[in-house]
Design a protein around this motif. Structure first.
Motif, mmCIF file in Angstrom:
data_model
loop_
_atom_site.group_PDB
_atom_site.id
_atom_site.type_symbol
_atom_site.label_atom_id
_atom_site.label_comp_id
_atom_site.label_asym_id
_atom_site.label_seq_id
_atom_site.Cartn_x
_atom_site.Cartn_y
_atom_site.Cartn_z
ATOM 1 N N ASN A 64 1.003 -1.360 0.105
ATOM 2 C CA ASN A 64 -0.076 -0.127 -0.051
ATOM 3 C C ASN A 64 1.007 1.213 0.338
ATOM 4 O O ASN A 64 0.200 2.340 -0.825
ATOM 5 C CB ASN A 64 -0.204 -0.011 0.707
ATOM 6 C CG ASN A 64 -1.964 -1.291 1.668
ATOM 7 O OD1 ASN A 64 -0.792 -2.734 1.781
ATOM 8 N ND2 ASN A 64 -2.361 -1.310 1.440
ATOM 9 N N GLY A 89 -0.155 1.979 -3.258
ATOM 10 C CA GLY A 89 -1.226 2.133 -3.215
ATOM 11 C C GLY A 89 -2.704 1.858 -2.278
ATOM 12 O O GLY A 89 -3.062 2.082 -1.286
ATOM 13 N N VAL A 90 -2.320 1.053 -3.537
ATOM 14 C CA VAL A 90 -3.669 -0.826 -2.598
ATOM 15 C C VAL A 90 -2.215 -1.702 -2.286
ATOM 16 O O VAL A 90 -1.396 -2.083 -2.706
ATOM 17 C CB VAL A 90 -4.076 -0.619 -3.851
ATOM 18 C CG1 VAL A 90 -5.265 -0.324 -4.293
ATOM 19 C CG2 VAL A 90 -3.672 -1.402 -4.744
ATOM 20 N N LEU A 134 -7.491 -0.632 -1.013
ATOM 21 C CA LEU A 134 -7.337 0.851 -0.448
ATOM 22 C C LEU A 134 -7.100 0.272 1.188
ATOM 23 O O LEU A 134 -8.265 0.353 1.356
ATOM 24 C CB LEU A 134 -7.876 1.649 -0.491
ATOM 25 C CG LEU A 134 -8.065 2.301 -2.209
ATOM 26 C CD1 LEU A 134 -8.861 3.382 -1.923
ATOM 27 C CD2 LEU A 134 -6.488 3.577 -2.625
ATOM 28 N N THR A 158 -5.741 2.972 4.092
ATOM 29 C CA THR A 158 -5.282 3.417 4.363
ATOM 30 C C THR A 158 -4.399 3.120 6.347
ATOM 31 O O THR A 158 -3.237 3.878 6.688
ATOM 32 C CB THR A 158 -6.108 4.748 5.495
ATOM 33 O OG1 THR A 158 -6.829 4.322 5.858
ATOM 34 C CG2 THR A 158 -6.225 5.294 4.030
ATOM 35 N N SER A 179 -1.901 3.097 1.815
ATOM 36 C CA SER A 179 -2.439 3.609 1.166
ATOM 37 C C SER A 179 -2.417 5.220 1.748
ATOM 38 O O SER A 179 -2.712 5.555 2.514
ATOM 39 C CB SER A 179 -3.754 3.184 1.025
ATOM 40 O OG SER A 179 -4.080 1.737 0.581
#
Length: 186
Positions: free
Chosen positions: A27, A31-32, A86, A88, A92
């Motif tokens: 992530n 990002g993922v 995603l 966070t 992310s």
């Protein structure tokens, strides 16, 4: 969990294994990160509220459909085999947009083992809302951007209807924009 003797590289002694377990979850870079896998049927994406964000307008140019990719050569849909989402809590970036999330998965699309310790009863997509792929986009601090299809099956939907479909259009839009000599901060 790895077998005894598999946590450290034999030549360097460095800790090995999943990126997440050595402090570098995907992530942070992509990002993922990996959330689920299944090998029977593939699902589709349903647009999320972030799809209306002006930052993502170029991605959906010419695509009005709410349901994206309910077709394909890999399991009959666009979201399948391995799914990313995603998260966070795993790094992310907070500016990432969740453009769409997958749906239509079978009970055989299962949460991956790095997502749990003791085996819980609710691993399948039919009972676990975490089992989904997120179509995602976000800009980087250096003026670049990330676009994540979050599914291995995405490529199997490109040729549907002679390449005249929403998956091919989204892919074309993203590649065309990423090829421009213009950063994403403007």
């Amino acid at each position: 969990m790895a077998e005894p003797g598999e946590y450290h590289h034999s030549f360097t002694g460095e800790l090995g294994g999943l990126w997440r377990r050595i402090g570098r979850p995907p992530n942070l870079i992509c990002g993922v990160g990996f959330i689920a896998q299944g090998f029977d049927v593939s699902g589709f994406y349903r647009r999320a509220p972030d799809a209306a964000d002006p930052r993502a307008a170029f991605i959906f140019e010419g695509v009005e459909d709410e349901i994206i990719g309910d077709f394909g050569l890999i399991g009959g849909g666009t979201a399948g085999i391995e799914l990313d989402c995603l998260t966070t809590e795993l790094g992310s970036p907070p500016n990432m947009l969740r453009l769409a999330s997958s749906d239509g998965h079978s009970p055989m699309m299962l949460l991956v083992n790095e997502e749990f310790g003791v085996v819980p009863p609710n691993l399948g997509a039919d009972v676990n809302p975490r089992v989904k792929a997120d179509l995602a986009f976000g800009e980087t601090a250096s003026g670049g951007a990330l676009f994540c299809t979050s599914s291995i099956a995405w490529c199997g939907s490109l040729s549907h209807n002679g390449y005249d479909n929403n998956i091919s259009r989204i892919t074309w839009n993203v590649l065309s924009r990423f090829l421009k000599d213009q950063d994403f901060s403007t």
